[in-house]
Design a protein around this motif. Structure first.
Motif, PDB file in Angstrom:
ATOM      1  N   ILE A 144       0.511  -0.847  -0.177  1.00 32.97           N
ATOM      2  CA  ILE A 144       0.532   0.122  -0.008  1.00 32.97           C
ATOM      3  C   ILE A 144       0.754   1.618  -0.207  1.00 32.97           C
ATOM      4  O   ILE A 144       0.701   2.167  -0.725  1.00 32.97           O
ATOM      5  CB  ILE A 144      -1.253  -0.107   0.937  1.00 32.97           C
ATOM      6  N   ASN A 145       1.962   1.405   1.317  1.00 35.68           N
ATOM      7  CA  ASN A 145       2.894   2.378   0.953  1.00 35.68           C
ATOM      8  C   ASN A 145       3.712   2.874  -0.312  1.00 35.68           C
ATOM      9  O   ASN A 145       3.902   3.576  -1.301  1.00 35.68           O
ATOM     10  CB  ASN A 145       4.010   2.343   1.679  1.00 35.68           C
ATOM     11  N   ALA A 146       3.920   1.377  -0.672  1.00 34.46           N
ATOM     12  CA  ALA A 146       4.705   1.791  -2.368  1.00 34.46           C
ATOM     13  C   ALA A 146       3.159   2.128  -3.120  1.00 34.46           C
ATOM     14  O   ALA A 146       4.382   2.989  -4.432  1.00 34.46           O
ATOM     15  CB  ALA A 146       5.311   0.607  -2.646  1.00 34.46           C
ATOM     16  N   ALA A 149       3.030   5.576  -2.917  1.00 32.38           N
ATOM     17  CA  ALA A 149       4.848   6.827  -2.773  1.00 32.38           C
ATOM     18  C   ALA A 149       3.962   6.950  -4.594  1.00 32.38           C
ATOM     19  O   ALA A 149       5.379   8.322  -4.913  1.00 32.38           O
ATOM     20  CB  ALA A 149       5.580   6.191  -2.689  1.00 32.38           C
ATOM     21  N   ARG A 150       3.732   6.456  -5.337  1.00 35.27           N
ATOM     22  CA  ARG A 150       4.057   6.351  -6.554  1.00 35.27           C
ATOM     23  C   ARG A 150       2.700   8.150  -7.046  1.00 35.27           C
ATOM     24  O   ARG A 150       1.466   7.795  -7.011  1.00 35.27           O
ATOM     25  CB  ARG A 150       3.234   5.282  -7.846  1.00 35.27           C
ATOM     26  N   ARG A 151       2.936   8.879  -6.823  1.00 37.66           N
ATOM     27  CA  ARG A 151       2.304  10.221  -7.147  1.00 37.66           C
ATOM     28  C   ARG A 151       1.685  10.056  -8.735  1.00 37.66           C
ATOM     29  O   ARG A 151       2.364  10.449  -9.686  1.00 37.66           O
ATOM     30  CB  ARG A 151       2.967  11.571  -6.768  1.00 37.66           C
ATOM     31  N   PRO A 152       0.644  10.407  -8.931  1.00 36.05           N
ATOM     32  CA  PRO A 152       0.450  10.683 -10.103  1.00 36.05           C
ATOM     33  C   PRO A 152       0.255  11.771 -10.413  1.00 36.05           C
ATOM     34  O   PRO A 152       0.821  13.414  -9.570  1.00 36.05           O
ATOM     35  CB  PRO A 152      -1.282  10.231 -10.099  1.00 36.05           C
ATOM     36  N   ALA A 358      -8.456   2.158  -6.527  1.00 33.95           N
ATOM     37  CA  ALA A 358      -7.498   2.048  -6.954  1.00 33.95           C
ATOM     38  C   ALA A 358      -6.057   1.743  -6.086  1.00 33.95           C
ATOM     39  O   ALA A 358      -5.135   0.808  -6.600  1.00 33.95           O
ATOM     40  CB  ALA A 358      -6.702   3.189  -8.035  1.00 33.95           C
ATOM     41  N   THR A 359      -5.405   2.090  -4.938  1.00 39.51           N
ATOM     42  CA  THR A 359      -4.706   1.766  -4.531  1.00 39.51           C
ATOM     43  C   THR A 359      -4.460   1.117  -3.786  1.00 39.51           C
ATOM     44  O   THR A 359      -3.857   0.024  -3.799  1.00 39.51           O
ATOM     45  CB  THR A 359      -4.709   2.503  -2.761  1.00 39.51           C
TER      46      THR A 359
END
Length: 491
Positions: A144-146, A149-152, A358-359
């Protein structure tokens, strides 16, 4: 005054919300009268021992809702529009209920579902729950954290079919675990298998249609299809699952089946019968919903290829879920639909809730891609295999040949029959077991209420074991025997 409504003991810690509610109730109750003046903010603040700011906030809320009018330098007054106070009061008990749609009435009158108070039982053999200790919390948190971390570049609505990454990962997983071939475009991510069933019901059934349902069956599937106004056609099951020889003449538009582990009795549909089911669907332009709800758990039998993997299976929709492997709280499931229907399902999903979260989709995709999910599934199969053996051993030692066990070769539950104990004792047994600390449930409600219900003429219980440790299982079986002793002594 407001004081008389609130009481002297209510002044401690009074806030704007309480003042607003008291003034509103007095206005509606006719205390001040139409166009009557309210206490000034200064006078009311002194009387209640609060700041004028607190009273002013209450007045502002009343003004915003149209209860009062305010002029500079003058006391607030009841708005002249607040005349018919009966309209604002709570409806009397004799008021007519709001009329529901036909769908709403069918939902309202459907059979209720059981609820269990958490923490009140020593051993609850409820099916569908998982042990909290089994959840890979650290791995899920990392995934979940990863994903977070992927900021759209921007926040936007997603694909109603689901994350492309997850659908691609599931394509590989389904081939490895179930030899099911499909394209990512055929996969629709849904909020648990229940939403998958709801989409199927909406897309295939109209009021007056007929649908085939196993007897006994997963009750919520029967309810969700019947809620459309369609009529169930219950078909008996045997050790090989749904009896396909009874399909002729049903006139059904849809058939719901659990061929790899019939719910709840556990039969596995052999290949010849699977082909006959698909041939029936093809000849009658019907759709087969294949619910593969617990295919990950096989103990004494080898996996059977899913219906969707057979030839000429264009009429089959495959339904899967992670509720039995990771957690039912995550609400992630998936449909594999024929190419010609993927657009219809995507549009229906979009109208229902746009898309699934989505997450969580990205996190699950990462677990599947890294092999972590399949490693977890193997661990869960081992742990639940141990629980299953413990339950079967405890039942054999405690009850001996007084019971018959069904559906123990796969899944997360078994059915235990007591052939010499009449069903009329079942309600007393279930209540007595609860009093001594054990939760058990009858399979009788899973049968259709028609003629075939006579098949359940003795006590038959469904025992789920995936949320219990081995000590709880052993203790639970001991207490169940104690409850049986008490019921037999009273009979």
């Amino acid at each position: 005054m407001v004081q008389s409504t609130m009481g002297s003991g209510y002044r401690q810690g009074i806030g704007a919300r309480q003042i607003y509610e008291a003034l509103r109730d007095q206005i509606l109750g006719g205390v001040f009268g139409t166009d009557g003046p309210l206490p000034s903010s200064r006078a009311l603040a002194l009387e209640l021992g609060v700041s004028r700011t607190t009273v002013t906030a209450a007045h502002e809320q009343l003004l915003a809702e149209g209860f009062i009018t305010v002029r500079q330098g003058r006391r607030p007054r009841v708005a002249s529009a607040v005349v018919d106070r009966d309209v604002c009061r709570k409806p009397s008990k004799s008021a007519r209920p709001i009329r529901l749609s036909a769908y709403g009435e069918r939902i309202r009158t459907a059979a209720p579902w059981g609820r269990t108070e958490a923490g009140t039982l020593i051993a609850d053999f409820r099916y569908g729950d998982l042990a909290p200790s089994d959840f890979p919390a650290a791995l899920w948190k990392r995934a979940i954290n990863a994903a977070m971390a992927r900021r759209p570049e921007r926040l936007t609505y997603g694909d109603p079919q689901g994350s492309r990454r997850l659908r691609t990962a599931l394509q590989g997983y389904l081939w490895r675990s179930r030899t099911l071939r499909c394209d990512p475009e055929q996969i629709i991510i849904v909020n648990g298998s229940q939403q998958g069933l709801d989409l199927c019901a909406r897309l295939f059934l109209d009021p007056g249609d007929r649908f085939v349902i196993e007897n006994p069956c997963y009750a919520m599937a029967r309810q969700i299809f019947a809620a459309t106004g369609a009529s169930p056609v219950p078909i008996a099951v045997d050790d090989d699952g749904l009896r396909t020889d009874l399909l002729a003449g049903t006139g059904a538009r849809l058939a719901y089946v659990t061929p790899s582990h019939q719910f709840p009795l556990g039969g596995v549909m052999p290949i010849p019968r699977r082909h006959r089911l698909i041939e029936w669907a093809r000849q009658h332009d019907a759709c087969v919903i294949e619910d593969d709800y617990d295919s990950e758990y096989r103990y004494d039998i080898n996996p059977v290829p899913p219906l969707h993997g057979l030839e000429d299976s264009d009429n089959v929709i495959y339904l899967g879920t992670i509720s039995k492997t990771l957690s039912p709280t995550l609400r992630i499931g998936y449909l594999v639909v024929p190419h010609g229907l993927q657009d219809a399902f995507a549009r229906a999903k979009r109208l229902t809730d746009r898309h699934s979260p989505a997450t969580e989709q990205e996190a699950l995709a990462a677990l599947i891609e890294g092999g972590v999910y399949e490693s977890h599934v193997r661990r869960m199969r081992r742990l639940n295999g141990e629980r299953r053996r413990t339950l079967l051993d405890a039942l054999r030692v405690t009850f001996g040949d007084r019971i018959a066990v069904e559906g123990a070769n796969a899944g997360l539950h078994i059915v235990v029959r007591f052939p010499d104990v009449p069903r009329r004792l079942e309600p007393d047994l279930i209540e007595t077991a609860r009093r001594v600390g054990v939760g058990v449930r009858s399979i009788a409600p899973l049968y259709d209420s028609g003629a075939d219900a006579v098949l359940v003429d003795h006590v038959s219980l469904m025992l789920g074991y995936s949320a219990l440790d081995t000590r709880q299982i052993e203790r639970g079986v001991h207490l169940l025997a104690e409850a049986f002793g008490q019921v037999r002594a009273r009979a």
